[in-house]
Write a protein that holds these residues in place. Structure first.
Motif, PDB file in Angstrom:
ATOM      1  N   GLU A   5      -1.055  -5.245 -11.534  1.00 45.91           N
ATOM      2  CA  GLU A   5      -0.528  -3.881 -11.392  1.00 45.91           C
ATOM      3  C   GLU A   5      -0.415  -3.159 -12.727  1.00 45.91           C
ATOM      4  N   ARG A  26     -16.563   8.036  -5.542  1.00 47.00           N
ATOM      5  CA  ARG A  26     -17.641   8.966  -5.205  1.00 47.00           C
ATOM      6  C   ARG A  26     -18.787   8.897  -6.210  1.00 47.00           C
ATOM      7  N   ILE A  60       0.827  -1.200   0.000  1.00 48.06           N
ATOM      8  CA  ILE A  60       0.000   0.000   0.000  1.00 48.06           C
ATOM      9  C   ILE A  60       0.867   1.258   0.000  1.00 48.06           C
ATOM     10  N   ARG A 106      -3.901  14.253  -3.187  1.00 45.95           N
ATOM     11  CA  ARG A 106      -5.129  13.484  -2.915  1.00 45.95           C
ATOM     12  C   ARG A 106      -5.049  12.895  -1.534  1.00 45.95           C
ATOM     13  N   THR A 147      -6.597   3.364 -10.184  1.00 43.42           N
ATOM     14  CA  THR A 147      -7.790   3.844  -9.489  1.00 43.42           C
ATOM     15  C   THR A 147      -7.819   3.296  -8.059  1.00 43.42           C
ATOM     16  N   GLY A 148      -6.764   2.562  -7.670  1.00 40.78           N
ATOM     17  CA  GLY A 148      -6.650   1.990  -6.328  1.00 40.78           C
ATOM     18  C   GLY A 148      -6.028   2.984  -5.378  1.00 40.78           C
ATOM     19  N   PRO A 149      -5.305   2.590  -4.332  1.00 39.26           N
ATOM     20  CA  PRO A 149      -4.881   1.216  -4.045  1.00 39.26           C
ATOM     21  C   PRO A 149      -6.026   0.323  -3.573  1.00 39.26           C
ATOM     22  N   PHE A 150      -5.775  -0.979  -3.680  1.00 40.23           N
ATOM     23  CA  PHE A 150      -6.781  -1.972  -3.310  1.00 40.23           C
ATOM     24  C   PHE A 150      -6.267  -2.760  -2.100  1.00 40.23           C
ATOM     25  N   ALA A 184     -10.097   7.877 -11.031  1.00 39.94           N
ATOM     26  CA  ALA A 184      -9.777   7.865  -9.597  1.00 39.94           C
ATOM     27  C   ALA A 184     -10.942   8.369  -8.748  1.00 39.94           C
ATOM     28  N   ASP A 185     -11.887   9.074  -9.360  1.00 44.85           N
ATOM     29  CA  ASP A 185     -13.029   9.594  -8.600  1.00 44.85           C
ATOM     30  C   ASP A 185     -14.198   8.606  -8.558  1.00 44.85           C
ATOM     31  N   VAL A 223     -11.640  -0.522  -2.941  1.00 41.47           N
ATOM     32  CA  VAL A 223     -10.709   0.441  -2.375  1.00 41.47           C
ATOM     33  C   VAL A 223     -10.912   0.537  -0.866  1.00 41.47           C
ATOM     34  N   ALA A 252       1.954   1.958  -3.388  1.00 38.96           N
ATOM     35  CA  ALA A 252       0.871   2.508  -4.206  1.00 38.96           C
ATOM     36  C   ALA A 252       0.601   3.974  -3.871  1.00 38.96           C
TER      37      ALA A 252
END
Lengths: 315, 516
Positions: free
Chosen positions: B117, B184, A51, A79, B124-127, B180-181, B42, A54
């Motif tokens: 990866e 929401r 993590i 962010r 759009t993570g991290p997961f 990445a949004d 996420v 990332a």
């Protein structure tokens, strides 16, 4: 005056930068990182590392800081790690809520505090003075979060007059009356201590001024008592009241943290508390930066106002 | 002074419309926090999953009120004999809320995004919880409605993990649109459609009329974040919410006694325990570990400290996993005399112990009062326990690397979706901290290691159940922990709410709920 304001603003830049470094270091030195907060029980070293990679937290501290400042200069606050949302959006949304709350309580404490102070100075040792002094003492000595809970208990739970928490109703609300209804309890609670302080100092300042020669002169000229008190005495006392209001502005901004939690007011204080506990570094830095900047501006504003009222301070 | 009447008039105008009650057919849920993200891959928080579970579906799901698997977006499946290939037949005619079709491609997109990866949308993570599926080697589209998962080793908890929030299926088209949004702007196939997210005020969802499992009765569900527990209670009492989650223990009785409310409870796959350092110090002797299990009055802990919001625990596997739970293993009884006898035998009378206690944390219930109560019970049998208190993140970074050289005991709690997870991560020899596990108290028993390894690869539920029952028996005897409590989740609903049920996996399933 412009040069003075410019100089003060420039002087604020190193203060804010220094603050950001301190916040950055403190957040790095306390144990636990965002990956750990995200993963909770599942935080194996392996998962934490994955993590952190990332999130770009595997770089060195100075590198992270420089990247942050570099982005900041281009207007990019980064962010939030935890909310996965631009920091600036979150901070501005939160900060406007805090400003509404702090602004409203500043208005309340200024109006009520000054009125109470004047009345009790004019009727020194009279029954009005005694009552005002009594309530001032209660206001100053009672913890605000406790009063907040008491207010919620009576106004929201028992009498169902006002909403217990939040900033807007979740359905059918969203207009100004809705906002004001939600604002009364938290702003009132937040204003209580500050009102006491303002009343006390206004009373002292007024008593001081009322003893001076020009007041006697004004009375001797046959001016009405109202004109003497509000036009002459109050005006003179204002010079010492304004800096107090400046300090109270800072105080309500700070006190908002507790009040926001008790009343679930979606402000910056509440955000910062949560961001610290989840080690959301960029969000904490962004929030602190904005709060510090505003704090500096508020103090500057108070100083400027004072200088304008009292020419002797202009030099 | 014209000001006073004006102020009074304004105040009256604002106060007069008494706090509106929640509208009919709209359920307002008081949540414990603002969600972090509504992208289920996420997020890591139970709080977020409560919303996600109603917006999305997974390939499979837990049957209402149980932890048994039933079909959801997959109608049926086959598992190869070697336990390496899972082939799912997908439900026909299902579309995401944005109108894009649900099919095998969409399933592949979901898992590739989390696990690869180099996937175009990996950023759009991290997961964080993607490791739930780390045994997945690849996902293959067989045809439009058939998808095949190949694992690199047999992994029995795979189906439970698919039923968890991390296994929910998101709309690939929406991920592509919002990037990445996406968190929401969630888009799923579930019973409720996402409408809007007003930061720190509410998340609004509305009925999905085309839901494949039948449209829900509620028109809308609104989730309100109210972090302060007292404020949450006040909102419930003042009519601002219909559902109150995670009621503080002190308030449960108040709602129980009020006819306007109903208290709903359910067991959870949760264990609260105190790990005992078996590597060094007094707890290296099994008799001392057993002694503390006798010495602590757990009945009093759950009834007095936790006000009946938990049950006494008997071992490492909670009863919520009813199919794998060993009914024959009873909790250690409260028996201070027995404790003193065992301590004397082990020569550990009057030992000094260091006990790590946290101020709070996920699933930790009321850790400080619980720690103090345990300290008092141990003092009564002559053990001198010194408590050291830490904030949760600090606590984890002290405890997870292992207790060696630092402490003899540490509080801990886990909530898991499969009976495998907790013992596998905390009781195996191969899970000692230096090997990357959470066995921070260095318990080791080759028999347990063996049973857990077997249970992990077995795809026969009966055989797995039997293996876990044996683990439960051995662990109970070896007492690597002071077994304390299994949390009962609770919620309060108003009398207008019907068919509200809590799920053993701590999620919230609202598709069958109605409100007058």
């Amino acid at each position: 005056m412009t040069a003075y304001i410019g100089k003060r603003l420039l002087a604020a830049i190193p203060v804010i930068l220094g603050l950001s470094i301190i916040v950055f270091l403190v957040m790095k030195l306390i144990p636990g990182d965002p990956a750990q907060a995200l993963l909770g029980s599942y935080a194996t070293p392996e998962n934490v590392e994955r993590i952190n990679r990332a999130l770009g937290l595997d770089r060195s501290w100075p590198e992270q800081y420089v990247i942050w400042i570099g982005n900041l200069l281009q207007g990019d606050f980064g962010r939030s790690y935890i909310l996965n949302r631009p920091v600036i959006d979150e901070v501005l949304e939160r900060f406007s809520a805090t400003l509404i709350l702090a602004g409203a309580s500043l208005v309340i404490c200024s109006v009520l505090g000054i009125l109470a102070g004047i009345v009790s100075a004019v009727r020194q040792f009279g029954w009005t003075d005694r009552i005002v002094t009594f309530f001032v003492l209660i206001g100053i000595s009672m913890p605000a979060f406790f009063l907040g809970l008491v207010f919620i208990l009576f106004f929201a739970v028992e009498w169902r007059l006002l909403p217990a928490s939040g900033m807007y109703a979740v359905y059918g609300g969203g207009d100004l009356p809705d906002l004001l209804r939600h604002l009364i309890l938290p702003a009132g609670t937040l204003a209580i201590v500050a009102t006491g302080v303002v009343a006390r100092l206004t009373r002292a300042a007024m008593l001081e001024v009322l003893r001076q020669d020009f007041i006697r002169t004004a009375r001797a000229k046959g001016l009405t008592e109202n004109v003497v008190i509000y036009r002459h005495a109050f005006r003179a006392a204002l010079v010492s009241i304004i800096p107090v209001l400046g300090i109270q502005a800072g105080f309500v901004l700070g006190g908002a943290v507790y009040i926001e939690t008790v009343f679930q007011w979606p402000g910056l204080g509440q955000m910062l508390v949560k961001a610290v506990s989840t080690r959301d570094l960029l969000l904490v830095q962004g929030g602190v930066l904005v709060a510090a900047t505003v704090y500096v501006l508020v103090n500057l504003l108070a100083d400027v106002a004072q200088a304008m009222l009292d020419p002797r301070l202009k030099a | 002074m014209g000001l006073a009447p004006l102020m009074v008039a304004t105040a009256l105008a604002l106060v007069a419309p008494a706090s509106a009650q929640t509208p009919p057919n709209v359920l307002v849920v008081g949540q414990i926090a603002e969600p972090a993200s509504l992208d289920p891959h996420v997020s890591t928080a139970a709080n977020d999953f409560r919303i996600a579970m109603n917006i999305y579906d997974g390939l499979v799901r837990n049957k209402q009120g149980t932890l048994e698997i039933e079909p959801a977006l997959a109608t049926d499946w086959t598992i190869s004999d070697d336990g390496l290939e899972y082939t799912f037949n997908l439900r026909e005619g299902v579309t995401f809320h944005d109108g894009s079709p649900f099919n095998a491609e969409a399933v592949k997109f979901n898992f590739d995004r989390m696990l690869d990866e180099n996937h175009p949308f990996a950023d759009t993570g991290p997961f964080p919880l993607a490791f739930f599926f780390s045994s997945v080697e690849n996902v293959e589209v067989v045809d439009d409605l058939t998808v095949k998962f190949t694992l690199n080793e047999p992994f029995a908890p795979f189906m439970s993990n698919l039923a968890s929030a991390t296994g929910l299926i998101v709309s690939p088209a929406a991920v592509e649109k919002y990037g990445a949004d996406y968190g929401r702007h969630p888009v799923g196939t579930g019973p409720f459609k996402f409408e809007e997210w007003q930061s720190n005020t509410s998340v609004v969802t509305s009925r999905n009329d085309d839901y494949w499992d039948g449209a829900p009765s509620l028109e809308a569900v609104i989730y309100r974040p109210i972090t302060d527990a007292n404020t949450r209670v006040a909102e419930m009492l003042s009519g601002g919410i219909d559902v109150l989650l995670e009621t503080p223990p002190d308030n449960v009785a108040q709602f129980r006694d009020d006819a306007n409310f109903e208290v709903v409870e359910a067991v959870g796959p949760h264990v609260w325990y105190v790990m005992l350092n078996a590597k060094e110090g007094p707890f290296a002797d099994v008799r001392v570990r057993q002694a503390v299990n006798y010495a602590v009055n757990k009945e009093s802990l759950v009834n007095d400290v936790l006000q009946g919001t938990a049950e006494v625990s008997a071992g490492p596997i909670p009863p919520a996993f009813n199919w794998a739970y060993n009914e024959d293993v009873d909790p250690y009884p409260y028996d201070p005399e027995m404790a003193k006898k065992l301590l004397a035998e082990a020569g550990a009378e009057g030992a000094s112990l260091t006990f790590y206690v946290t101020e709070g944390g996920s699933g930790m219930l009321d850790p400080v009062p619980m720690g103090t109560a345990i300290q008092a019970d141990l003092a009564a049998v002559g053990l001198d326990v010194e408590i050291e208190t830490y904030e949760w993140n600090t606590f984890l970074s002290e405890v997870n690397p292992g207790l060696e050289g630092k402490a003899d005991m540490a509080e801990m709690a886990w909530m898991t979706s499969d009976p495998d997870t907790l013992p596998f991560l905390t009781l195996r020899t191969a899970a000692w901290p230096e090997d990357g596990g959470f066995n921070s108290s260095y318990y080791s028993n080759p028999e347990v290691d063996d049973l857990l390894d077997q249970a992990r690869v077995s795809t026969d539920p009966d055989e797995r159940a039997d293996l876990y029952k044996q683990v439960q028996e051995i662990a109970h005897e070896d007492a690597p922990w002071l077994f304390v409590a299994n949390w009962k989740q609770n919620a309060v609903v108003t009398d207008a709410v019907e068919d509200f049920q809590l799920q053993p996996d701590f999620s919230l399933v609202l598709r069958d709920v109605s409100k007058q």
